[in-house]
Design an enzyme around this catalytic site. Structure first.
Site, PDB file in Angstrom:
ATOM      1  N   ASP A 347       0.844  -1.188   0.000  1.00  0.00           N
ATOM      2  CA  ASP A 347       0.000   0.000   0.000  1.00  0.00           C
ATOM      3  C   ASP A 347       0.876   1.234   0.000  1.00  0.00           C
ATOM      4  O   ASP A 347       2.091   1.148  -0.149  1.00  0.00           O
ATOM      5  CB  ASP A 347      -0.928  -0.026   1.215  1.00  0.00           C
ATOM      6  CG  ASP A 347      -2.317   0.480   0.878  1.00  0.00           C
ATOM      7  OD1 ASP A 347      -2.417   1.398   0.036  1.00  0.00           O
ATOM      8  OD2 ASP A 347      -3.288  -0.002   1.449  1.00  0.00           O
ATOM      9  N   THR A 348       0.271   2.386   0.176  1.00  0.00           N
ATOM     10  CA  THR A 348       1.003   3.635   0.036  1.00  0.00           C
ATOM     11  C   THR A 348       0.170   4.745   0.662  1.00  0.00           C
ATOM     12  O   THR A 348      -0.859   4.487   1.276  1.00  0.00           O
ATOM     13  CB  THR A 348       1.270   3.910  -1.461  1.00  0.00           C
ATOM     14  OG1 THR A 348       2.018   5.117  -1.582  1.00  0.00           O
ATOM     15  CG2 THR A 348      -0.010   4.054  -2.244  1.00  0.00           C
ATOM     16  N   ILE A 349       0.624   5.968   0.542  1.00  0.00           N
ATOM     17  CA  ILE A 349      -0.217   7.089   0.948  1.00  0.00           C
ATOM     18  C   ILE A 349      -0.432   7.992  -0.260  1.00  0.00           C
ATOM     19  O   ILE A 349       0.382   8.057  -1.179  1.00  0.00           O
ATOM     20  CB  ILE A 349       0.376   7.908   2.121  1.00  0.00           C
ATOM     21  CG1 ILE A 349       1.655   8.652   1.715  1.00  0.00           C
ATOM     22  CG2 ILE A 349       0.621   7.014   3.331  1.00  0.00           C
ATOM     23  CD1 ILE A 349       1.449  10.028   1.140  1.00  0.00           C
ATOM     24  N   TYR A 365       3.173   8.773  -2.529  1.00  0.00           N
ATOM     25  CA  TYR A 365       4.465   8.695  -1.832  1.00  0.00           C
ATOM     26  C   TYR A 365       4.509   7.365  -1.093  1.00  0.00           C
ATOM     27  O   TYR A 365       3.595   7.043  -0.334  1.00  0.00           O
ATOM     28  CB  TYR A 365       4.506   9.896  -0.883  1.00  0.00           C
ATOM     29  CG  TYR A 365       5.578  10.029   0.143  1.00  0.00           C
ATOM     30  CD1 TYR A 365       6.916   9.748  -0.132  1.00  0.00           C
ATOM     31  CD2 TYR A 365       5.252  10.520   1.404  1.00  0.00           C
ATOM     32  CE1 TYR A 365       7.884   9.935   0.846  1.00  0.00           C
ATOM     33  CE2 TYR A 365       6.213  10.724   2.381  1.00  0.00           C
ATOM     34  CZ  TYR A 365       7.539  10.422   2.097  1.00  0.00           C
ATOM     35  OH  TYR A 365       8.496  10.614   3.057  1.00  0.00           O
TER      36      TYR A 365
END
Length: 525
Positions: A347-349, A365
């Site tokens: 996952d990521t932001i 990011y």
């Protein structure tokens, strides 16, 4: 309009500025920056860096970013590639000679040089107005004082904790265990890094003691990284790729990001009457899954470092989509192509900000897999990404691991535009799901007339490595129907991705939507 007798959330409407992201402290920090006179770029960077403290399993200063943005009064969408490169000495042959067919996820060989910090410093200088000292202040504060661990963060932390190795276990575990909801996470080493960057800029990160700390941790694990690899890291300005779907333009970051996959997928879906289907029915889910299989297969064949690929035009051509659409049987599932998805969930932001001058920023990011490589630097506790696992080891492949090369990336920011006017920066998190998520979100908007919040609230489905994952929002009948079509159906243990968006209405009002699958929110003023 949503049914107010059922659980849900309303969108946030404001006039002066909106931020939507996956943690409320970061959204609040971004709005505070806007109120201080900062612009959308200042706010997006401030929120993004803070997210590395609020959600350290997802992202951090040892990772990469991609950014799409507009300037006040200008409809041009600009793109910046903040992804790092493999060390100059890296070769695929070295790993093949060890009998490997993929880059090991938790090895130093999977660590590309972090590119996000250079991108943030560059964008602060060229597009921001407040300066690094002001926009890094919120992250420094929370890194020192601590952040209570939020519920979704605690869930993911527990799932990914086994990745952590060596000194990373002391930095990111509490007595050897993942934290519980509400425990306080502090990162004083990262606070010191950010103080030095605020004072001396990007060189404080890419040379001297901080770079030496990262290189020492990698060298101890057999890494080939050098001071020169870090010193030469630079973000690259580039031009978005664009596709159209039912009257709107979808702008994506170009390769080495996988944004072109979303455009190809929508081009395939144009050949079917999606709007005539039940949005939560088996027919739509099936057609979308088949389109994803074909689009992701093209991704795996073609997308790589832009200096090493030549088939982007072919991938985006209408003729290519038409030929692929003709392969879809509306009643029967095809076998999943090889390597449709990466090995494990990641996952990521994502953060998006629009300010009072209607500057729009779409920023993603990440450190790739949960806690990245699991390797952290000893002195400052910088957790290093494993983006190098995005390379393949096949000899002659466009995305073959090589020194100084950028790997294929899953993270993709996006924007929608109508008649040349940017109408919505948005992003969908969730590793490999992201192109499918972009296509689903756009289809929800255009085929079914959903507003942004409803479009992201709606149940998701993803054909992932031979298994068709349907969130619990789908009915048992749909699961049975899809099983009869030949899909291997299961309910995923983790919600599929997350998303954020801001609609810019023609009258100037901003509408922020935030995915309930995450801890975050949209805020405005």
């Amino acid at each position: 309009m949503r049914d107010f007798q059922l659980p849900g959330r309303s969108a946030v409407f404001a006039q002066n500025g909106v931020c939507a992201t996956s943690h409320p402290l970061a959204a609040q920090a971004a709005i505070d920056i806007l109120k201080r006179g900062g612009n959308a770029m200042d706010a997006a960077i401030a929120g993004a860096v803070l997210l590395g403290i609020c959600e350290p399993q997802m992202t951090g200063i040892g990772g990469d970013c991609f950014v799409l943005y507009t300037r006040p009064g200008d409809t041009t969408v600009h793109a910046l590639n903040g992804s790092g490169r493999a060390p100059a000495a890296a070769t695929a042959e070295r790993l093949r000679s060890q009998g490997l067919t993929t880059v090991p996820l938790t090895s130093a060989d999977a660590v590309t040089v972090p590119g996000a910090m250079d991108a943030f410093c560059h964008l602060s200088e060229t597009e921001g107005v407040l300066g690094l000292d002001a926009i890094l202040a919120p992250a420094i504060h929370y890194a020192d004082e601590g952040v209570p661990v939020a519920p979704r963060v605690a869930f993911d932390w527990g799932n990914d904790a086994e990745t952590l190795q060596g000194s990373a276990r002391q930095r990111y575990l509490f007595d050897g265990k993942a934290p519980q909801v509400g425990q306080i996470f502090r990162a004083p080493g990262q606070a010191e890094v950010l103080r030095r960057v605020a004072k001396d800029g990007r060189d404080a990160f890419y040379s001297g003691e901080i770079a030496e700390d990262m290189i020492a941790a990698l060298t101890a694990q057999g890494g080939l990284h050098t001071q020169d690899d870090f010193a030469q890291t630079r973000a690259t300005a580039t031009t978005p790729v664009c596709g159209q779907y039912k009257g709107i333009d979808l702008l994506e970051h170009p390769p080495n990001g996988q944004g072109a996959t979303a455009i190809l997928m929508l081009n395939i879906l144009k050949h079917f009457d999606i709007a005539g289907m039940d949005p939560l029915g088996a027919e739509r889910a099936h057609i979308e899954a088949e389109a994803a299989k074909l689009a992701y297969d093209a991704r795996n064949r073609f997308i790589a470092d832009p200096d090493h690929m030549s088939r982007l035009d072919h991938m985006l051509a209408a003729e290519t989509a038409a030929k692929l659409a003709a392969l879809i049987d509306p009643k029967r599932a095809m076998a999943a192509p090889k390597d449709v998805s990466e090995a494990v969930h990641k996952d990521t932001i994502y953060i998006t900000v629009v300010d009072k001058d209607r500057m729009a920023v779409s920023l993603i990011y990440s450190i790739f897999h949960g806690f990245g490589s699991g390797i952290a630097s000893d002195k400052f506790g910088i957790l290093l990404q494993n983006r190098g696992a995005g390379f393949c080891l096949d000899a002659g492949h466009a995305n073959e691991l090589a020194g100084g090369k950028r790997p294929m990336h899953t993270i993709i920011p996006a924007m929608l535009a109508d008649g040349g006017r940017v109408t919505m920066p948005f992003g969908v998190m969730g590793g490999a799901y992201q192109p499918n998520g972009h296509a689903r979100f756009v289809s929800n908007l255009q085929d079914f007339g959903m507003d942004p919040q409803a479009a992201m609230d709606a149940p998701r489905a993803f054909s992932d490595a031979g298994t068709f994952k349907l969130e619990r929002g789908y009915s048992d009948k749909v699961r049975r129907d899809l099983t009869e079509m030949g899909h291997k159906v299961e309910i995923p243990t983790t919600a599929i991705g997350g998303s954020q968006a801001i609609r810019i209405h023609e009258n100037g009002v901003l509408e922020g939507a935030s995915d309930p699958r995450k801890d975050g929110c949209a805020l405005g003023y």
